[in-house]
Design an enzyme around this catalytic site. Structure first.
Site, mmCIF file in Angstrom:
data_model
loop_
_atom_site.group_PDB
_atom_site.id
_atom_site.type_symbol
_atom_site.label_atom_id
_atom_site.label_comp_id
_atom_site.label_asym_id
_atom_site.label_seq_id
_atom_site.Cartn_x
_atom_site.Cartn_y
_atom_site.Cartn_z
ATOM 1 N N ASN A 140 45.803 47.980 39.009
ATOM 2 C CA ASN A 140 47.235 48.228 39.104
ATOM 3 C C ASN A 140 47.990 46.983 38.608
ATOM 4 O OD1 ASN A 140 49.302 49.991 39.648
ATOM 5 N ND2 ASN A 140 49.610 49.161 41.700
ATOM 6 N N ARG A 167 54.535 46.682 36.762
ATOM 7 C CA ARG A 167 55.159 45.439 36.253
ATOM 8 C C ARG A 167 55.261 45.493 34.735
ATOM 9 N NH1 ARG A 167 50.899 41.929 39.126
ATOM 10 N NH2 ARG A 167 51.168 42.674 41.253
ATOM 11 N N MET A 201 46.308 55.404 36.518
ATOM 12 C CA MET A 201 45.785 55.772 35.193
ATOM 13 C C MET A 201 45.139 57.161 35.193
ATOM 14 S SD MET A 201 46.012 54.638 32.252
ATOM 15 C CE MET A 201 46.163 52.906 31.938
ATOM 16 N N GLU A 223 35.785 40.489 44.832
ATOM 17 C CA GLU A 223 36.548 39.306 45.242
ATOM 18 C C GLU A 223 36.178 38.868 46.654
ATOM 19 O OE1 GLU A 223 40.021 41.448 43.677
ATOM 20 O OE2 GLU A 223 40.844 39.473 43.229
ATOM 21 N N ASN A 238 36.144 51.604 35.463
ATOM 22 C CA ASN A 238 35.965 53.062 35.560
ATOM 23 C C ASN A 238 36.502 53.879 34.404
ATOM 24 O OD1 ASN A 238 34.873 53.056 38.300
ATOM 25 N ND2 ASN A 238 36.902 52.305 38.876
ATOM 26 N N HIS A 251 44.572 36.447 39.887
ATOM 27 C CA HIS A 251 43.262 37.141 39.789
ATOM 28 C C HIS A 251 42.130 36.150 39.503
ATOM 29 C CE1 HIS A 251 45.507 40.965 38.238
ATOM 30 N NE2 HIS A 251 45.323 41.061 39.544
ATOM 31 N N ASN A 263 42.298 39.312 53.131
ATOM 32 C CA ASN A 263 43.044 39.262 51.879
ATOM 33 C C ASN A 263 44.442 39.814 52.154
ATOM 34 O OD1 ASN A 263 44.126 39.775 49.363
ATOM 35 N ND2 ASN A 263 42.238 40.624 48.503
ATOM 36 N N ARG A 275 41.874 34.851 51.256
ATOM 37 C CA ARG A 275 42.339 34.813 49.872
ATOM 38 C C ARG A 275 43.714 34.157 49.863
ATOM 39 N NH1 ARG A 275 45.316 39.388 46.539
ATOM 40 N NH2 ARG A 275 45.238 38.449 44.473
ATOM 41 N N GLY A 311 39.316 48.722 34.341
ATOM 42 C CA GLY A 311 38.284 48.088 33.515
ATOM 43 C C GLY A 311 36.888 48.614 33.819
ATOM 44 N N HIS A 340 40.778 41.756 33.618
ATOM 45 C CA HIS A 340 40.843 42.365 34.954
ATOM 46 C C HIS A 340 41.952 43.415 34.886
ATOM 47 C CE1 HIS A 340 40.730 42.310 39.466
ATOM 48 N NE2 HIS A 340 41.886 42.925 39.216
ATOM 49 N N GLY A 394 39.810 48.226 38.693
ATOM 50 C CA GLY A 394 39.769 49.693 38.810
ATOM 51 C C GLY A 394 39.754 50.406 37.468
HETATM 52 P P1 AMP Z 1 42.703 48.204 41.287
HETATM 53 O O1 AMP Z 1 44.105 47.672 41.354
HETATM 54 O O2 AMP Z 1 41.724 47.275 40.639
HETATM 55 O O3 AMP Z 1 42.213 48.757 42.595
HETATM 56 O O4 AMP Z 1 42.779 49.450 40.289
HETATM 57 C C1 AMP Z 1 43.555 50.564 40.628
HETATM 58 C C2 AMP Z 1 43.746 51.408 39.417
HETATM 59 O O5 AMP Z 1 42.483 51.735 38.811
HETATM 60 C C3 AMP Z 1 44.345 52.750 39.793
HETATM 61 O O6 AMP Z 1 45.713 52.671 39.789
HETATM 62 C C4 AMP Z 1 43.836 53.650 38.685
HETATM 63 O O7 AMP Z 1 44.820 53.646 37.691
HETATM 64 C C5 AMP Z 1 42.614 52.963 38.142
HETATM 65 N N1 AMP Z 1 41.402 53.756 38.307
HETATM 66 C C6 AMP Z 1 40.567 53.820 39.370
HETATM 67 N N2 AMP Z 1 39.568 54.686 39.130
HETATM 68 C C7 AMP Z 1 39.768 55.181 37.894
HETATM 69 C C8 AMP Z 1 39.090 56.111 37.054
HETATM 70 N N3 AMP Z 1 37.985 56.718 37.473
HETATM 71 N N4 AMP Z 1 39.601 56.367 35.838
HETATM 72 C C9 AMP Z 1 40.722 55.759 35.425
HETATM 73 N N5 AMP Z 1 41.407 54.864 36.151
HETATM 74 C C10 AMP Z 1 40.944 54.580 37.365
#
Ligand code: AMP
Length: 402
Positions: free
Chosen positions: A214, A244, A286, A387, A337, A183, A7, A95, A335, A211, A333
């Site tokens: 970040n 963004r 977040m 993915e 967590n 996505h 990817n 990807r 959605g 989704h 991430g």
């Molecule tokens: P991703 O781009 O799907 O890997 O998501 C990354 C983002 O998920 C990070 O920047 C965090 O803001 C968020 N994230 C990951 N774990 C948690 C959590 N336990 N609580 C809140 N936000 C989270």
């Protein structure tokens, strides 16, 4: 059957070697800061098992090919390896970010395909060239076939009145300017998993998939097919994201150019890398935003509210687009967590039949699950995305029929 999934991002790539019989990850990792003075390689052998070994390397990688060559060495390394010979790999799945209208299903990587893909680089100048480099080096190094699985594929079912922008038609005819969406591999994967979870046919389910990571996007799914999505020609449009801006008045762009005298690249970089949550509160993770909110930081609170509001707005819009909604699906991430974000996004949506159960929402789990209350007429689910597995499965299925 072992499938190696690559990817490639603009300055990094992720990889996984998957045993398709068991869906076990044999090794996975990440190469970052490609072309910087010092890059980083993280390699995990058998991640999540007690035999797992990890390697971190700091060294320069001039380009994506150098990084891939190093990962290939590690696959057969005495200490960190997971196979004797690279010919144990049956196929490679890549990807692809931008397949535009040329690649609307997974496609075997060969010379003609690469030529067409190169012609699409104008639409994804940061992502397509490294992806192509990854494809070329893998085809050189491995005797097995490679398949490209494009992010844009799932969105290729959008009707014309959805994907066209209301600008002069010749911009579409000459430059291919339209909504492509991103996505897609994740939106497709969670849509299929959600249908399976609900015991419904995959081609009969209506969903709004969120989704949220970040980068974030929301998709309207009618009968298992995408009919609208929040990202557009590029991943800049749609909801508020980590760095963004999401949707803004397009006239801000020329306004800024005139007022700041910044050039196109500078404004583009500001909207992509310095905006969104980061633009409002200087943080884009977040978790950091929640801890700042807990300490009463008003900017962090504002950024969080703007993020949730922008997603709620898309959910409302997609209710109007779909003739029925079976479920809202959260993934990515945030959605998967972030119970605070999910609860804030869904607050006030009971008029649409959406109600989430606070106790179910607070449970942490890697499993797919429903978090709706008993009274809700529309389900709300958390479906962890995967993915890499989706790319590997599409690769396997494509080669079976080829
Ligand atoms: P991703 O781009 O799907 O890997 O998501 C990354 C983002 O998920 C990070 O920047 C965090 O803001 C968020 N994230 C990951 N774990 C948690 C959590 N336990 N609580 C809140 N936000 C989270």
């Amino acid at each position: 059957m072992k499938i190696f999934v690559v990817n490639c991002g603009s300055s990094s790539f992720k990889f996984q070697l998957i045993n398709m019989e068991s869906s076990a990850i044999l090794c996975s990792g990440l190469v970052e800061r490609i072309s910087a003075a010092t890059g980083n390689l993280t390699y995990k052998q058998h991640p999540g098992t007690k035999n797992s070994r990890e390697l971190e390397e700091e060294r320069a990688f001039a380009n994506h090919s150098e990084g891939i060559i190093r990962v290939m060495e590690l696959l057969t390394d005495e200490t960190y390896g997971v196979m004797k010979n690279l010919d144990e790999i049956s196929a490679c799945g890549h990807r692809g970010v931008m397949g535009a209208e040329k690649f609307t299903k997974p496609t075997i990587v060969e010379a003609g395909m690469l030529k067409t893909l190169k012609s699409l680089s104008i639409l994804a100048p940061l992502h397509n060239p490294p992806t192509i480099q990854g494809m070329e080096i893998m085809n050189e190094m491995l005797p097995c076939p490679s398949v490209a699985v494009f992010d844009t594929e799932f969105h290729s079912t959008m009707p014309e009145h959805t994907y066209k922008y209301a600008i002069p038609e010749k911009m579409y005819d000459e430059f291919g300017i339209r909504r492509y969406g991103f996505h897609g591999t994740s939106h497709r994967y969670v849509s299929e998993q959600a249908a399976d979870f609900m015991g419904k046919d995959r081609d009969k389910v209506n969903l709004i998939t969120c989704h949220l990571g970040n980068g974030s996007s929301v998709t309207a799914v009618q009968d298992g097919r995408c009919v609208d999505t929040s990202m557009g020609l590029t991943p800049l449009s749609g909801v508020v994201m980590g760095t963004r801006s999401g949707d803004i008045d397009p006239a801000i762009y020329p306004f800024l150019a005139r007022q700041t005298k910044n050039n196109i690249e500078e404004i583009d970089a500001m909207l992509n890398a310095e905006s969104g949550l980061k633009g409002i509160c200087s943080m884009n993770d977040m978790r950091d935003i929640h801890s700042a909110r807990a300490h009463g930081d008003p900017k962090a609170e504002l950024a969080f509210q703007m993020f949730c509001y922008s997603i709620r707005k898309y959910i409302g819009a997609y209710f109007a687009v779909l003739d029925r909604v079976d479920s809202i699906v959260f993934t990515g991430g945030i959605g998967e967590n972030d119970d605070i974000a999910r609860s804030s996004i869904c607050a006030g949506l009971s008029g649409l039949g959406i109600e989430i159960d606070a106790q179910k929402n607070s449970i942490r789990s890697p499993e797919s699950r429903s978090i709706a209350t008993e009274q809700a007429t529309v389900d709300t689910m958390i479906i962890p995305t995967n993915e890499e597995l989706a790319i590997a499965t599409a690769t396997m299925n494509t080669l079976k029929v080829a």
